[in-house]
Design an enzyme around this catalytic site. Structure first.
Site, PDB file in Angstrom:
ATOM      1  CG  HIS A  13       0.577   4.677   2.768  1.00  0.00           C
ATOM      2  ND1 HIS A  13      -0.675   4.576   2.210  1.00  0.00           N
ATOM      3  CD2 HIS A  13       0.385   4.576   4.102  1.00  0.00           C
ATOM      4  CE1 HIS A  13      -1.573   4.430   3.164  1.00  0.00           C
ATOM      5  NE2 HIS A  13      -0.953   4.423   4.326  1.00  0.00           N
ATOM      6  CG  HIS A  15      -0.218   6.251   9.206  1.00  0.00           C
ATOM      7  ND1 HIS A  15      -1.479   6.780   9.052  1.00  0.00           N
ATOM      8  CD2 HIS A  15      -0.149   5.201   8.347  1.00  0.00           C
ATOM      9  CE1 HIS A  15      -2.148   6.079   8.141  1.00  0.00           C
ATOM     10  NE2 HIS A  15      -1.357   5.115   7.697  1.00  0.00           N
ATOM     11  CG  PHE A  16       5.721  11.231  10.059  1.00  0.00           C
ATOM     12  CD1 PHE A  16       6.641  10.209  10.218  1.00  0.00           C
ATOM     13  CD2 PHE A  16       5.933  12.151   9.036  1.00  0.00           C
ATOM     14  CE1 PHE A  16       7.747  10.101   9.387  1.00  0.00           C
ATOM     15  CE2 PHE A  16       7.031  12.050   8.195  1.00  0.00           C
ATOM     16  CZ  PHE A  16       7.937  11.020   8.367  1.00  0.00           C
ATOM     17  NE  ARG A  17      -0.110   6.775  14.499  1.00  0.00           N
ATOM     18  CZ  ARG A  17      -0.948   6.104  13.727  1.00  0.00           C
ATOM     19  NH1 ARG A  17      -1.758   6.734  12.889  1.00  0.00           N
ATOM     20  NH2 ARG A  17      -0.980   4.800  13.770  1.00  0.00           N
ATOM     21  CE  LYS A  98      -5.400   6.343   2.263  1.00  0.00           C
ATOM     22  NZ  LYS A  98      -4.759   5.944   3.507  1.00  0.00           N
ATOM     23  CG  HIS A 135      -7.979   2.215   3.705  1.00  0.00           C
ATOM     24  ND1 HIS A 135      -7.031   2.021   4.680  1.00  0.00           N
ATOM     25  CD2 HIS A 135      -8.811   1.147   3.786  1.00  0.00           C
ATOM     26  CE1 HIS A 135      -7.287   0.894   5.328  1.00  0.00           C
ATOM     27  NE2 HIS A 135      -8.365   0.337   4.795  1.00  0.00           N
ATOM     28  CG  HIS A 173      -2.513   0.096   2.663  1.00  0.00           C
ATOM     29  ND1 HIS A 173      -3.811  -0.168   2.295  1.00  0.00           N
ATOM     30  CD2 HIS A 173      -2.563   1.202   3.448  1.00  0.00           C
ATOM     31  CE1 HIS A 173      -4.596   0.745   2.829  1.00  0.00           C
ATOM     32  NE2 HIS A 173      -3.860   1.586   3.522  1.00  0.00           N
ATOM     33  CG  LEU A 218      -7.455  -2.676   9.674  1.00  0.00           C
ATOM     34  CD1 LEU A 218      -8.401  -1.667  10.317  1.00  0.00           C
ATOM     35  CD2 LEU A 218      -8.248  -3.883   9.154  1.00  0.00           C
ATOM     36  CG  ASP A 246      -0.181   1.531   6.224  1.00  0.00           C
ATOM     37  OD1 ASP A 246      -0.346   2.708   6.584  1.00  0.00           O
ATOM     38  OD2 ASP A 246      -1.064   0.665   6.321  1.00  0.00           O
TER      39      ASP A 246
HETATM   40  O1  DOR Z   1      -3.002  -0.676   9.939  1.00  0.00           O
HETATM   41  C1  DOR Z   1      -3.298   0.476   9.677  1.00  0.00           C
HETATM   42  N1  DOR Z   1      -2.950   1.499  10.493  1.00  0.00           N
HETATM   43  N2  DOR Z   1      -3.993   0.728   8.572  1.00  0.00           N
HETATM   44  C2  DOR Z   1      -4.478   1.946   8.301  1.00  0.00           C
HETATM   45  O2  DOR Z   1      -5.147   2.110   7.303  1.00  0.00           O
HETATM   46  C3  DOR Z   1      -4.278   3.064   9.244  1.00  0.00           C
HETATM   47  C4  DOR Z   1      -3.120   2.840  10.100  1.00  0.00           C
HETATM   48  C5  DOR Z   1      -3.097   3.766  11.292  1.00  0.00           C
HETATM   49  O3  DOR Z   1      -3.281   4.974  11.105  1.00  0.00           O
HETATM   50  O4  DOR Z   1      -2.876   3.294  12.392  1.00  0.00           O
HETATM   51 ZN    ZN Z   2      -1.880   3.894   6.102  1.00  0.00          ZN
END
Ligand code: DOR
Ligand code: ZN
Length: 345
Positions: A13, A15-17, A98, A135, A173, A218, A246
């Site tokens: 899990h 996030h690469f953006r 997701k 989530h 998470h 989060l 995460d």
């Molecule tokens: O802290 C978080 N950041 N929780 C998430 O569910 C999304 C993530 C984000 O994409 O920044």
């Molecule tokens: Zn996430």
């Protein structure tokens, strides 16, 4: 123990953006993980198989020279997602979808408002043997932010897992003892990921002595008893709990502001911080299962063939990282010393 060798781990899990940010995030993860489940919460989100395959190509193009890192793509479930979208994703080899409840977190405004209305899509996921990644927080304004995961379990998650017993569900998470207890007690098709920040920290680390925006994510950090429940379950070696960082970068200006974004950019020290936790727990022998075995086993994918080695040697996480466009990012645990170091050749 002064050194530990693990079958190459994966991150289930993160996030690469997108865009220029990939030149930072992809190498940071590829330095120690062979595969990663890539979250689809871009703006606009990754909604279809075509979107996911295009995003995958952009990630592959950002890999360091010679890297065999493999992104595993996900679709973002919206109120408009259809069973046909799922059939196409399955045909394209996309392993998972997701679910964000609308408004739950970063870029989640396109997400599901009517969960029950999506049940035909969940039916399709089950049929095509794709996974549902959740989530798990309710978003009702009157529910306290520290209760949102616990309430989600009873109101949303239990009905889904009862109605779709053959659907593999990852409760992402997790942050509470209630989530630990639920995953342990429910059927074998439900597992959970756990982040380094939720193992290392509790809400005091975010709020005592001043607000620490780089520890804000989060679901939000909870009280100490929940942190202890997460630590106990990873030390137990239960195969229902596996590694998902995460890792979620935001530029410094979006974290250190009057309304800061949620997310800890942990990729720079991810496996090292997990090693620290397992070492503190006297459970280093359980790290390989958590990091390298239980995730692929649950997803029905082969375990990786290579290995990585960590040595017990202090090093310091940088205070700041500069993106190609000059924007700084503050990594998770910036400036802190970490006792385990990845051996790179
Ligand atoms: O802290 C978080 N950041 N929780 C998430 O569910 C999304 C993530 C984000 O994409 O920044
Ligand atoms: Zn996430």
């Amino acid at each position: 123990m002064q050194s530990i060798t693990l079958q190459t781990p994966d991150d289930w899990h993160l996030h690469f953006r997108d865009g220029d940010m990939l030149k930072e995030t992809v190498p940071a993860t590829a330095r120690c993980f062979r595969r990663a489940i890539v979250m689809p919460n871009l703006a606009p989100p990754v909604r279809t198989a075509d979107d996911a395959l295009a995003y995958r190509s952009r990630i592959l193009a950002a890999r360091p020279e010679g890297s065999e890192f493999e992104p595993l793509m996900t679709l973002y479930l919206t109120d408009r997602t259809t069973p046909e979208d799922i059939a196409q994703a399955a045909a394209a080899g996309i392993p998972a979808v997701k679910l964000y409840p609308a408004g739950a977190t970063t870029n989640s405004d396109a997400a599901v408002t009517d969960l029950e209305g999506r049940y035909p899509v969940l039916e399709a996921l089950q049929k095509h043997k794709m996974l549902l990644l959740i989530h798990g927080e309710v978003t009702d304004a009157h529910i306290d932010i520290f209760d949102r995961e616990r309430v989600f379990i009873d109101e949303k998650l239990k009905p889904i897992v009862e109605r779709f017993p053959d659907l593999r569900v990852v409760f992402e998470h997790i942050t509470t003892k209630e989530a630990v207890e639920f995953v342990e007690s429910t059927h074998a098709n439900v597992a959970a990921t756990i982040t380094p920040q939720h193992l290392l920290l509790n809400r005091n680390d975010m709020l005592v002595g001043g607000i620490r925006p780089h520890n804000y994510c989060l679901p939000v950090l909870k009280r100490n008893i929940h942190q202890q429940a997460l630590r106990a379950v990873v030390a137990s070696g239960s195969p229902k709990f596996f590694l998902g960082t995460d890792s979620a970068p935001h530029v410094q200006a979006k974290k250190e502001t009057s309304c800061g974004c949620a997310g800890c950019y942990s990729a720079w020290a991810a496996i090292e911080l997990y090693a620290q936790v397992f070492d503190e727990l006297g459970a280093l022998d359980k790290l390989e299962g958590f990091a390298s075995h239980y995730g692929p086993d649950f997803y029905g994918l082969p375990r990786n063939s290579g290995t990585i080695t960590l040595v017990k040697e202090d090093w310091r996480i940088p205070e700041s990282i500069t993106l190609a466009d000059g924007e700084p990012i503050v990594p998770f645990m910036a400036g802190q010393s970490v006792p385990w170091k990845l051996v790179t050749d």
